[in-house]
Each structure stands twice: as structure tokens, then as C-alpha cells.
Design a protein around this motif. Structure first.
Motif, PDB file in Angstrom:
ATOM      1  N   GLY A  88       0.834  -1.196   0.000  1.00  0.00           N
ATOM      2  CA  GLY A  88       0.000   0.000   0.000  1.00  0.00           C
ATOM      3  C   GLY A  88       0.867   1.243   0.000  1.00  0.00           C
ATOM      4  N   GLY A  89       0.229   2.381  -0.064  1.00  0.00           N
ATOM      5  CA  GLY A  89       0.936   3.631  -0.078  1.00  0.00           C
ATOM      6  C   GLY A  89       0.248   4.645   0.816  1.00  0.00           C
ATOM      7  N   LEU A  90       0.987   5.678   1.201  1.00  0.00           N
ATOM      8  CA  LEU A  90       0.450   6.704   2.071  1.00  0.00           C
ATOM      9  C   LEU A  90       0.987   8.046   1.608  1.00  0.00           C
ATOM     10  CD1 LEU A  90      -1.073   7.482   4.693  1.00  0.00           C
ATOM     11  CD2 LEU A  90       1.090   7.120   5.903  1.00  0.00           C
ATOM     12  N   SER A  91       0.091   8.988   1.365  1.00  0.00           N
ATOM     13  CA  SER A  91       0.498  10.313   0.950  1.00  0.00           C
ATOM     14  C   SER A  91       0.916  11.131   2.157  1.00  0.00           C
ATOM     15  CB  SER A  91      -0.666  11.007   0.225  1.00  0.00           C
ATOM     16  OG  SER A  91      -0.287  12.320  -0.114  1.00  0.00           O
ATOM     17  N   LEU A  92       2.094  11.692   2.110  1.00  0.00           N
ATOM     18  CA  LEU A  92       2.603  12.484   3.217  1.00  0.00           C
ATOM     19  C   LEU A  92       2.430  13.977   3.002  1.00  0.00           C
ATOM     20  CD1 LEU A  92       5.909  10.515   3.889  1.00  0.00           C
ATOM     21  CD2 LEU A  92       3.736  10.329   5.105  1.00  0.00           C
ATOM     22  N   GLY A  93       1.879  14.363   1.859  1.00  0.00           N
ATOM     23  CA  GLY A  93       1.800  15.781   1.533  1.00  0.00           C
ATOM     24  C   GLY A  93       0.668  16.517   2.112  1.00  0.00           C
TER      25      GLY A  93
END
Length: 86
Positions: A81-86
Motif C-alpha cells: 500500500g501507499g500513504l500520501s505524506l503531503g
């Protein structure tokens, strides 16, 4: 007695600092003391820099070309999975 030793140590330290300062102010010897840095020195420095950078980029190209990074994992790693840090 302790005060006397402190003053002796302070005196020896000041003599040492004076000698170190006198040595530093003497005229420097060597190639840089007699000749200024010229254009040839800069050319030599940049050619050396480009040579080292060429070796670095050449090795990166060779490693990418050989595919060492893809073969090292053998498909054992997966992105879950991925996670947006912005």
C-alpha cells in the motif's frame, strides 16, 4: 601551593601559545607560497572531478545494465500500500 601551580601552568601555556603564533606568522614555504594558483590548476582540478564523476555514472549505468537490483529481490518484495505524506 595550588595557586602557584596554576600560575606556572598559565605561564607555560602562554609561552607555548606565543611560540605557536610566532611559528604561524613565519613565511610559509612550499609550492603555494611561491606561486599563485593559475588556470592550469583549475583545469586539472575540473578534469579530475569529471573523471571521478564519470566513473560514478559509469558504474551506475553498468549496475543498471546488468540488472543486479531486479535479480536481488527475486520477487520476494511486494508493495502492499501507499500513504500520501503531503
Amino acid at each position: 601551593m595550588r595557586r602557584t601551580l596554576t600560575w606556572v601552568n598559565l605561564g607555560l601555556l602562554s609561552l607555548w601559545c606565543t611560540q605557536a603564533t610566532a611559528d604561524a606568522t613565519k613565511k610559509a614555504t612550499g609550492p603555494l607560497a611561491s606561486q599563485p594558483v593559475g588556470a592550469g590548476d583549475f583545469i586539472q582540478m575540473f578534469l579530475g572531478l569529471f573523471f571521478v564523476l564519470g566513473i560514478i555514472f559509469g558504474m551506475a549505468w553498468f549496475i543498471r545494465r546488468m540488472g543486479s537490483f531486479q535479480q536481488a529481490s527475486h520477487g520476494a518484495l511486494r508493495v502492499l500500500g501507499g500513504l500520501s505524506l503531503g
